[in-house]
Scaffold this motif. Structure first.
Motif, PDB file in Angstrom:
ATOM      1  N   GLU A  19      16.794  44.068  -7.971  1.00  0.00           N
ATOM      2  CA  GLU A  19      17.591  45.248  -8.331  1.00  0.00           C
ATOM      3  C   GLU A  19      18.144  45.133  -9.750  1.00  0.00           C
ATOM      4  OE1 GLU A  19      21.348  47.833  -6.584  1.00  0.00           O
ATOM      5  OE2 GLU A  19      20.424  46.292  -5.328  1.00  0.00           O
ATOM      6  N   LEU A  20      18.550  43.929 -10.137  1.00  0.00           N
ATOM      7  CA  LEU A  20      19.029  43.734 -11.507  1.00  0.00           C
ATOM      8  C   LEU A  20      17.912  43.968 -12.521  1.00  0.00           C
ATOM      9  CD1 LEU A  20      21.292  40.589 -11.056  1.00  0.00           C
ATOM     10  CD2 LEU A  20      22.041  42.894 -11.631  1.00  0.00           C
ATOM     11  N   LYS A  23      17.335  47.622 -12.969  1.00  0.00           N
ATOM     12  CA  LYS A  23      18.408  48.316 -13.685  1.00  0.00           C
ATOM     13  C   LYS A  23      18.520  47.889 -15.147  1.00  0.00           C
ATOM     14  CE  LYS A  23      20.999  49.672  -9.743  1.00  0.00           C
ATOM     15  NZ  LYS A  23      22.239  50.180  -9.276  1.00  0.00           N
ATOM     16  N   GLY A  24      17.519  47.157 -15.650  1.00  0.00           N
ATOM     17  CA  GLY A  24      17.464  46.891 -17.082  1.00  0.00           C
ATOM     18  C   GLY A  24      17.835  45.493 -17.533  1.00  0.00           C
ATOM     19  N   ILE A  25      18.105  44.594 -16.631  1.00  0.00           N
ATOM     20  CA  ILE A  25      18.386  43.206 -17.029  1.00  0.00           C
ATOM     21  C   ILE A  25      17.049  42.476 -17.105  1.00  0.00           C
ATOM     22  CG2 ILE A  25      19.612  41.081 -16.450  1.00  0.00           C
ATOM     23  CD1 ILE A  25      21.526  43.359 -16.950  1.00  0.00           C
ATOM     24  N   VAL A 122      23.318  29.492  -7.442  1.00  0.00           N
ATOM     25  CA  VAL A 122      24.211  30.045  -8.448  1.00  0.00           C
ATOM     26  C   VAL A 122      23.372  30.871  -9.415  1.00  0.00           C
ATOM     27  CG1 VAL A 122      25.802  29.508 -10.329  1.00  0.00           C
ATOM     28  CG2 VAL A 122      25.825  28.140  -8.251  1.00  0.00           C
ATOM     29  N   LEU A 123      23.742  32.137  -9.563  1.00  0.00           N
ATOM     30  CA  LEU A 123      23.067  33.035 -10.502  1.00  0.00           C
ATOM     31  C   LEU A 123      23.925  33.154 -11.752  1.00  0.00           C
ATOM     32  CD1 LEU A 123      21.749  36.164  -8.574  1.00  0.00           C
ATOM     33  CD2 LEU A 123      20.427  34.402  -9.669  1.00  0.00           C
ATOM     34  N   ILE A 124      23.297  33.038 -12.903  1.00  0.00           N
ATOM     35  CA  ILE A 124      23.971  33.254 -14.178  1.00  0.00           C
ATOM     36  C   ILE A 124      23.211  34.366 -14.883  1.00  0.00           C
ATOM     37  CG2 ILE A 124      24.725  32.227 -16.343  1.00  0.00           C
ATOM     38  CD1 ILE A 124      24.565  29.492 -14.899  1.00  0.00           C
ATOM     39  N   ILE A 125      23.902  35.475 -15.131  1.00  0.00           N
ATOM     40  CA  ILE A 125      23.264  36.641 -15.727  1.00  0.00           C
ATOM     41  C   ILE A 125      23.903  36.901 -17.078  1.00  0.00           C
ATOM     42  CG2 ILE A 125      22.823  39.116 -15.486  1.00  0.00           C
ATOM     43  CD1 ILE A 125      23.603  37.631 -12.348  1.00  0.00           C
ATOM     44  N   ASN A 126      23.081  36.956 -18.108  1.00  0.00           N
ATOM     45  CA  ASN A 126      23.536  37.271 -19.457  1.00  0.00           C
ATOM     46  C   ASN A 126      23.351  38.775 -19.651  1.00  0.00           C
ATOM     47  OD1 ASN A 126      24.297  37.234 -22.100  1.00  0.00           O
ATOM     48  ND2 ASN A 126      22.527  36.074 -22.837  1.00  0.00           N
ATOM     49  N   CYS A 127      24.456  39.492 -19.885  1.00  0.00           N
ATOM     50  CA  CYS A 127      24.361  40.950 -20.017  1.00  0.00           C
ATOM     51  C   CYS A 127      25.381  41.452 -21.034  1.00  0.00           C
ATOM     52  CB  CYS A 127      24.585  41.633 -18.672  1.00  0.00           C
ATOM     53  SG  CYS A 127      26.230  41.376 -18.004  1.00  0.00           S
ATOM     54  N   ALA A 132      28.277  44.956 -17.234  1.00  0.00           N
ATOM     55  CA  ALA A 132      28.973  43.977 -16.394  1.00  0.00           C
ATOM     56  C   ALA A 132      29.408  44.558 -15.056  1.00  0.00           C
ATOM     57  CB  ALA A 132      30.179  43.410 -17.143  1.00  0.00           C
ATOM     58  N   GLU A 133      29.974  45.765 -15.073  1.00  0.00           N
ATOM     59  CA  GLU A 133      30.416  46.393 -13.818  1.00  0.00           C
ATOM     60  C   GLU A 133      29.240  46.634 -12.877  1.00  0.00           C
ATOM     61  OE1 GLU A 133      33.488  47.029 -12.675  1.00  0.00           O
ATOM     62  OE2 GLU A 133      34.301  46.082 -14.478  1.00  0.00           O
ATOM     63  N   MET A 134      28.137  47.113 -13.429  1.00  0.00           N
ATOM     64  CA  MET A 134      26.940  47.385 -12.622  1.00  0.00           C
ATOM     65  C   MET A 134      26.387  46.089 -12.026  1.00  0.00           C
ATOM     66  SD  MET A 134      23.316  47.059 -12.921  1.00  0.00           S
ATOM     67  CE  MET A 134      23.127  46.843 -14.660  1.00  0.00           C
ATOM     68  N   VAL A 135      26.366  45.023 -12.818  1.00  0.00           N
ATOM     69  CA  VAL A 135      25.843  43.739 -12.348  1.00  0.00           C
ATOM     70  C   VAL A 135      26.720  43.203 -11.217  1.00  0.00           C
ATOM     71  CG1 VAL A 135      25.469  41.331 -12.994  1.00  0.00           C
ATOM     72  CG2 VAL A 135      24.685  43.153 -14.501  1.00  0.00           C
ATOM     73  N   GLU A 136      28.035  43.274 -11.398  1.00  0.00           N
ATOM     74  CA  GLU A 136      28.944  42.808 -10.348  1.00  0.00           C
ATOM     75  C   GLU A 136      28.771  43.616  -9.070  1.00  0.00           C
ATOM     76  OE1 GLU A 136      33.017  42.560 -11.490  1.00  0.00           O
ATOM     77  OE2 GLU A 136      32.642  40.954 -12.926  1.00  0.00           O
TER      78      GLU A 136
END
Length: 152
Positions: A19-20, A23-25, A122-127, A132-136
């Protein structure tokens, strides 16, 4: 900005990553680190800093004290005297109490089936800050155990 999340290793983890990406990540901005599970059983003896709530020596100490007192009381009329009978009672009571504690704890743990602990990732997402709100939200919707932000 980095978003850090902890998830169980399950289908929800895969759904969250997919899904991330939808949504463009970018794939190269998502890092998944699987955590190793601890192998082996718990220790028998507790320490000041770590205890599992099961004490083997409480019952042994109580019965040792009771038997020592009884040995000292009845030792006044027995041949070896109160001191030796008190010591004999102490060791006998301690041994009986320890055996009873071991049997009771063995029976308690035998009745409980231990559920395997699922591995965590553990996921680490650089955005960007705007994402940030969408990722959370995506992570919380996919049963994240915890989510945190690191402002960079």
């Amino acid at each position: 900005m980095h978003i850090v999340a902890s998830l169980e290793q399950s289908l929800f983890l895969e759904l969250a990553i997919t899904e991330l990406e939808e949504k463009g990540i970018a794939k190269n901005k998502i890092v998944a680190v699987p955590l190793k599970k601890k192998a082996g059983n718990s220790r028998i003896f507790d320490t000041i800093h770590r205890a599992d709530g099961i004490s083997l020596f409480d019952g042994a100490m109580i019965l040792g004290t009771v038997f020592a007192i009884l040995g000292a009381i009845y030792g006044t009329v027995l041949k070896w005297g109160p001191v030796l009978w008190g010591i004999i009672g102490l060791f006998t009571g301690f041994a009986v109490g320890l055996l009873l504690d071991l049997l009771i704890n063995k029976r308690r743990t035998a009745g409980k089936k231990t559920k395997p602990i699922p591995a965590e990732v553990v996921l680490i997402i650089n955005c960007d800050r705007e994402q940030a709100e969408m990722v959370e939200k995506v992570l919380w919707d996919n049963q994240a155990l915890g989510v945190g932000r690191i402002n960079t």
